[in-house]
Design a protein around this motif. Structure first.
Motif, PDB file in Angstrom:
ATOM      1  N   PRO A 233     -18.020  43.156  13.369  1.00  0.00           N
ATOM      2  CA  PRO A 233     -17.787  44.477  12.766  1.00  0.00           C
ATOM      3  C   PRO A 233     -16.665  45.221  13.472  1.00  0.00           C
ATOM      4  O   PRO A 233     -16.130  44.774  14.495  1.00  0.00           O
ATOM      5  N   ARG A 234     -16.344  46.358  12.951  1.00  0.00           N
ATOM      6  CA  ARG A 234     -15.249  47.143  13.498  1.00  0.00           C
ATOM      7  C   ARG A 234     -15.479  47.493  14.963  1.00  0.00           C
ATOM      8  O   ARG A 234     -16.586  47.843  15.372  1.00  0.00           O
ATOM      9  N   ASN A 235     -14.409  47.406  15.741  1.00  0.00           N
ATOM     10  CA  ASN A 235     -14.457  47.782  17.150  1.00  0.00           C
ATOM     11  C   ASN A 235     -14.057  49.247  17.289  1.00  0.00           C
ATOM     12  O   ASN A 235     -13.903  49.970  16.298  1.00  0.00           O
ATOM     13  N   ALA A 240     -12.154  45.304  12.009  1.00  0.00           N
ATOM     14  CA  ALA A 240     -13.097  44.192  11.943  1.00  0.00           C
ATOM     15  C   ALA A 240     -12.346  42.905  12.289  1.00  0.00           C
ATOM     16  O   ALA A 240     -11.113  42.854  12.206  1.00  0.00           O
ATOM     17  N   TYR A 253     -10.990  45.449   6.657  1.00  0.00           N
ATOM     18  CA  TYR A 253     -12.213  44.872   6.104  1.00  0.00           C
ATOM     19  C   TYR A 253     -12.149  43.351   6.199  1.00  0.00           C
ATOM     20  O   TYR A 253     -11.089  42.746   5.989  1.00  0.00           O
ATOM     21  N   ASP A 385     -19.978  47.373   3.527  1.00  0.00           N
ATOM     22  CA  ASP A 385     -20.357  48.420   4.464  1.00  0.00           C
ATOM     23  C   ASP A 385     -19.069  49.042   5.011  1.00  0.00           C
ATOM     24  O   ASP A 385     -18.342  48.411   5.785  1.00  0.00           O
ATOM     25  N   HIS A 386     -18.804  50.282   4.630  1.00  0.00           N
ATOM     26  CA  HIS A 386     -17.566  50.929   5.073  1.00  0.00           C
ATOM     27  C   HIS A 386     -17.610  51.295   6.554  1.00  0.00           C
ATOM     28  O   HIS A 386     -16.562  51.530   7.164  1.00  0.00           O
ATOM     29  N   THR A 387     -18.784  51.345   7.144  1.00  0.00           N
ATOM     30  CA  THR A 387     -18.885  51.657   8.570  1.00  0.00           C
ATOM     31  C   THR A 387     -18.485  50.469   9.424  1.00  0.00           C
ATOM     32  O   THR A 387     -17.688  50.596  10.362  1.00  0.00           O
ATOM     33  N   THR A 388     -19.003  49.305   9.098  1.00  0.00           N
ATOM     34  CA  THR A 388     -18.699  48.103   9.883  1.00  0.00           C
ATOM     35  C   THR A 388     -17.423  47.419   9.425  1.00  0.00           C
ATOM     36  O   THR A 388     -16.836  46.624  10.163  1.00  0.00           O
ATOM     37  N   GLY A 389     -17.012  47.680   8.188  1.00  0.00           N
ATOM     38  CA  GLY A 389     -15.856  46.988   7.635  1.00  0.00           C
ATOM     39  C   GLY A 389     -16.168  45.594   7.148  1.00  0.00           C
ATOM     40  O   GLY A 389     -15.252  44.813   6.874  1.00  0.00           O
ATOM     41  N   LEU A 390     -17.446  45.278   7.004  1.00  0.00           N
ATOM     42  CA  LEU A 390     -17.846  43.934   6.574  1.00  0.00           C
ATOM     43  C   LEU A 390     -18.418  43.969   5.155  1.00  0.00           C
ATOM     44  O   LEU A 390     -19.130  44.913   4.780  1.00  0.00           O
TER      45      LEU A 390
END
Length: 479
Positions: A233-235, A240, A253, A385-390
């Motif tokens: 996921p996003r750092n 991501a 993403y 999931d826009h928070t994790t970018g996954l």
């Protein structure tokens, strides 16, 4: 051809018979030449893991509608290597999962709309193929489902009644009378048949290869020979990551479009079960044989057994037929070359001859297998999931030729943060619990397979209703 193997329980094999080699669909031109691999660490707006239909459709619609996006497709082998280049060529309206499960959360109108969207998606694929000059041998003859024996007939009639209960009409699915059934495809022993216009036969590898060319022509980097080992996921920097054997790809993403191969990625071994399916294809049949079989409109065709078959009359006059062989390999392992056991080839041949006795003197030219993704609740899903970018899409359970197109358009809308009719469909955001750990997973799948086979044997012997073995298998499987 070699007719040395003449037992009615053993498939006659043509001279030059091929087992594996990815699939028959690549036999004429061979697998496509490899595109370059990832040359090292790179950064993109969107990175898509998996070069099958889902990944390619997602890349296609994104690149078409937002030409400025930097998009990469990361593929371990070559685009179309997996189920997209090995399937039975059914471009049809089905989707995985019981409608009631989706309706329990979203209501019946939403499920009806998803079904109607899939009706339209068949024509969407045909339209894009035409617009992009993709010659995939598409023929829209509809789908024919036949019942052999009283138990299958009862299930087929119930399926038609279920369609009516959901608000669909004879224009979408109708029973054929005995005369029309015989005129279309006089399947041996068939006591009932239903036909829907929302289906087409397609050469699946040609569709995948043509779509890959269209995607590359729009500026998408298709990076082959690149194995993704982990998706993160996003750092803190908002990126991501897809870790590969050739470098790291960072992006706003990362979309997982790996279907039956998802278990090869760290942390996803129990996410979707890689179910095995196998196929055979005959040599071209003579005009005299086709005159006896009929099948002039090239409907895709299946039966109503529990261990069901799926078939098509190919554009060059063969019968391609598939079904289950070894259903699952321990530890969610997947094959690479598509080699199929001789016992499975023989079993598929026996099924072909039972349905089409005039083809009994024709030899098998090619056999192959591949995997499809099965979620624990057997319901396909698309999610971002826009928070994790996954994000991901899949779990099509064999209905992916059309559903993957809908997934690609839906992921496009989700990635572009657009609220549309597609993003409101009931499969969007669905979460599924993981499969059981080994050895429970292996034992359970093989038990289910054995129960379905036993049910088919009992029903073919004249049981007038669905076998209790099948009902037990349904409970164990969670279907």
């Amino acid at each position: 051809m070699n007719h040395g193997r003449t037992s009615p329980r053993t498939a006659p094999l043509a001279d030059g018979f091929v087992n594996g080699g990815v699939s028959f669909w690549y036999r004429d031109g061979g697998p496509p030449g490899r595109r370059p691999a990832l040359p090292g660490d790179r950064d993109y707006d969107v990175a898509i893991v998996g070069g099958g239909y889902t990944g390619l459709w997602t890349a296609y619609y994104l690149a078409r509608d937002r030409p400025g996006l930097r998009i990469a497709v990361l593929e371990r082998e070559f685009a179309g290597f997996g189920a997209s280049g090995r399937n039975g060529g059914w471009l049809y309206h089905g989707f995985a999962g019981a409608r009631e499960r989706y309706a329990a959360q979203h209501g019946r109108p939403a499920v009806r709309e998803m079904q109607r969207t899939l009706f339209r998606s068949v024509d969407e694929v045909i339209s894009v193929a035409h617009a992009e000059g993709i010659d995939a041998g598409i023929h829209k003859g509809g789908m024919l489902r036949v019942a052999v024996g009283p138990a299958q007939q009862a299930r087929l009639l119930a399926a038609v009644e279920d369609q009516r209960a959901w608000g669909f009409t004879e224009a979408d699915l109708r029973l054929l009378d005995a005369t029309e059934r015989a005129e279309r495809v006089p399947v041996a022993g068939a006591s009932a048949a239903a036909w829907t216009p929302h289906a087409a036969a397609v050469q699946p590898a040609a569709l995948a290869s043509g779509l890959a060319r269209a995607v590359a022509a729009r500026g998408v980097d298709i990076l082959e020979g690149t194995t993704v080992t982990e998706i993160l996921p996003r750092n803190a920097g908002g990126r991501a990551t897809a870790r590969t054997d050739r470098g790291r790809v960072t992006a706003d993403y990362v979309i997982r479009a790996t279907e039956g191969f998802s278990a090869s990625i760290t942390g996803l071994r129990r996410q979707w079960l890689p179910m095995n399916s196998s196929m055979i294809v005959t040599e071209p049949l003579s005009d005299a044989v086709w005159e006896r079989i009929g099948w002039r409109n090239r409907e895709v065709l299946g039966d109503t057994a529990h261990a069901y078959i799926y078939a098509q009359r190919t554009a060059d006059g063969r019968i391609a037929l598939g079904g289950r062989g070894v259903p699952y390999r321990f530890g969610s392992r997947t094959d690479t070359g598509g080699v199929t056991r001789p016992q499975t080839v023989d079993a598929l041949w026996r099924a072909l001859v039972r349905l089409f006795p005039p083809a009994a003197d024709s030899a098998v030219e090619h056999a192959w297998c591949g995997v499809l993704g099965v979620p624990r609740d057997w319901c396909s899903t698309v999610r971002l999931d826009h928070t994790t970018g996954l994000g991901w899409a899949g779990g099509y359970v064999g209905s992916g030729v059309t559903t993957s197109n809908l997934a690609g358009r839906t992921l496009r809308d989700l990635l572009l943060r657009q609220d549309t009719d597609l993003t409101a469909l009931p499969w969007v955001g669905r979460q599924v619990r993981p499969w059981e750990p080994e050895p429970l997973r292996w034992a359970g799948v093989h038990l289910i397979h054995a129960l379905f086979r036993a049910a088919d044997r009992r029903e073919s012997a004249g049981l007038p209703h669905t076998s209790a073995f099948a009902r037990l298998a349904g409970v164990i499987s969670g279907r």
